[in-house]
Design a protein around this motif. Structure first.
Motif, PDB file in Angstrom:
ATOM      1  N   GLN A  38       0.976  -1.017   0.087  1.00  0.00           N
ATOM      2  CA  GLN A  38      -0.094   0.131  -0.038  1.00  0.00           C
ATOM      3  C   GLN A  38       0.864   1.266  -0.044  1.00  0.00           C
ATOM      4  N   ARG A  39       1.859   1.279   0.707  1.00  0.00           N
ATOM      5  CA  ARG A  39       2.850   2.548   0.750  1.00  0.00           C
ATOM      6  C   ARG A  39       3.683   2.632  -0.605  1.00  0.00           C
ATOM      7  N   SER A  40       4.245   1.598  -1.149  1.00  0.00           N
ATOM      8  CA  SER A  40       5.169   1.511  -2.536  1.00  0.00           C
ATOM      9  C   SER A  40       4.479   1.177  -3.639  1.00  0.00           C
ATOM     10  N   ASP A  42       4.535  -1.452  -5.063  1.00  0.00           N
ATOM     11  CA  ASP A  42       5.745  -2.438  -5.611  1.00  0.00           C
ATOM     12  C   ASP A  42       4.989  -3.721  -5.985  1.00  0.00           C
ATOM     13  N   ASP A  43       4.887  -4.298  -7.236  1.00  0.00           N
ATOM     14  CA  ASP A  43       4.155  -5.525  -7.302  1.00  0.00           C
ATOM     15  C   ASP A  43       4.734  -6.802  -6.800  1.00  0.00           C
ATOM     16  N   SER A  44       6.117  -6.541  -6.401  1.00  0.00           N
ATOM     17  CA  SER A  44       6.583  -7.647  -5.575  1.00  0.00           C
ATOM     18  C   SER A  44       5.898  -8.026  -4.150  1.00  0.00           C
ATOM     19  N   ASP A  45       5.223  -7.012  -3.876  1.00  0.00           N
ATOM     20  CA  ASP A  45       4.842  -7.150  -2.387  1.00  0.00           C
ATOM     21  C   ASP A  45       3.117  -7.264  -2.499  1.00  0.00           C
ATOM     22  N   ARG A  46       2.786  -6.976  -3.535  1.00  0.00           N
ATOM     23  CA  ARG A  46       1.384  -7.153  -3.704  1.00  0.00           C
ATOM     24  C   ARG A  46       0.760  -8.397  -3.585  1.00  0.00           C
ATOM     25  N   ARG A 149      -8.220   4.669  -1.736  1.00  0.00           N
ATOM     26  CA  ARG A 149      -7.185   5.062  -0.997  1.00  0.00           C
ATOM     27  C   ARG A 149      -6.677   6.272  -1.216  1.00  0.00           C
ATOM     28  N   LEU A 150      -6.090   6.962  -0.124  1.00  0.00           N
ATOM     29  CA  LEU A 150      -5.341   8.494  -0.479  1.00  0.00           C
ATOM     30  C   LEU A 150      -3.939   8.501  -0.503  1.00  0.00           C
ATOM     31  N   PRO A 154      -2.218   5.759   2.397  1.00  0.00           N
ATOM     32  CA  PRO A 154      -2.459   4.830   1.730  1.00  0.00           C
ATOM     33  C   PRO A 154      -2.677   3.595   2.175  1.00  0.00           C
ATOM     34  N   ARG A 155      -2.460   3.326   3.504  1.00  0.00           N
ATOM     35  CA  ARG A 155      -2.789   1.981   4.195  1.00  0.00           C
ATOM     36  C   ARG A 155      -4.201   1.887   4.596  1.00  0.00           C
ATOM     37  N   ALA A 156      -5.015   3.018   4.441  1.00  0.00           N
ATOM     38  CA  ALA A 156      -6.490   2.768   4.968  1.00  0.00           C
ATOM     39  C   ALA A 156      -7.533   2.908   3.504  1.00  0.00           C
ATOM     40  N   VAL A 157      -8.348   1.963   3.731  1.00  0.00           N
ATOM     41  CA  VAL A 157      -9.473   2.183   2.710  1.00  0.00           C
ATOM     42  C   VAL A 157     -10.558   3.096   3.167  1.00  0.00           C
ATOM     43  N   GLN A 158     -10.826   3.865   2.263  1.00  0.00           N
ATOM     44  CA  GLN A 158     -11.944   4.884   2.522  1.00  0.00           C
ATOM     45  C   GLN A 158     -13.355   4.650   1.672  1.00  0.00           C
TER      46      GLN A 158
END
Length: 196
Positions: A38-40, A42-46, A149-150, A154-158
């Motif tokens: 959510q922060r980066s 990066d597809d490797s962390d998806r 997300r904002l 970015p780690r919170a869903v609105q």
């Protein structure tokens, strides 16, 4: 996609209700990976899945069992009942529940990050990005999406109000919907929407 009214826009944070339903505890390493993605971006962390376990086996299972702000878990029945519009903002990945007996749950992985916050009228973000009193620019709010997300948090869903109404209609008392912002002056924002 259904028509979404452009008046009375509202944004919410969702949590499992404190009623008598069972909730999930998410695997710490999987939750950390989700937050990194959510922060980066990066597809490797998806995440391709999520592990979890029920907190207690004595209560009925909730259809919205996770209180993590960035990890909305839905029962498969709830996701299917909501419809394909859910996929307009993200994807669904499987949740593996330890000792789960025929449990079928998914993580709603919200891809859409939208810069719609009015930074001049909102409260200053905390170090983690949390905005306690957000004010949105109505013309920039992605009102047709169920959730977003904002970039500031970015780690919170609105969740948009129409999606919240649909989820509440499908689950009844299983979800607590905390308003964070509304164009309607009669709707009071929750004093601590991201707290427990």
């Amino acid at each position: 996609m259904s028509d979404v009214p452009q008046r009375n826009l509202a944004v919410y944070r969702l949590l499992p209700s404190l009623s008598d339903y069972e909730t999930l505890r998410l695997d710490g390493s999987d939750q950390s990976r989700l937050m990194r993605w959510q922060r980066s971006g990066d597809d490797s962390d998806r995440p391709t899945g999520l592990r979890a376990e029920w907190m207690d086996d004595s209560a009925p299972r909730s259809e919205f069992p996770s209180g993590g702000p960035g990890a909305p878990v839905l029962s498969r029945r709830l996701a299917e009942g909501f419809g394909d519009e859910l996929l307009s903002a993200g994807s669904l990945v499987p949740v593996e529940i330890r000792n789960g007996k025929r449990d079928d749950y998914v993580l709603y992985l919200v891809d859409q990050v939208v810069d719609c916050l009015d930074s001049h009228r909102s409260s200053k973000p905390k170090r983690n990005g949390e905005v306690k009193r957000p004010v949105y620019r109505p013309e920039a709010l992605p009102a047709r999406l169920p959730a977003f997300r904002l970039p500031q948090f970015p780690r919170a869903v609105q969740w948009n109000g129409w999606a919240v109404d649909r989820l509440l209609g499908l689950t009844g008392d299983q979800i607590e919907a905390r308003p964070t912002w509304s164009e309607d002056p009669a709707v009071r924002p929750h004093p601590d929407p991201w707290g427990f």
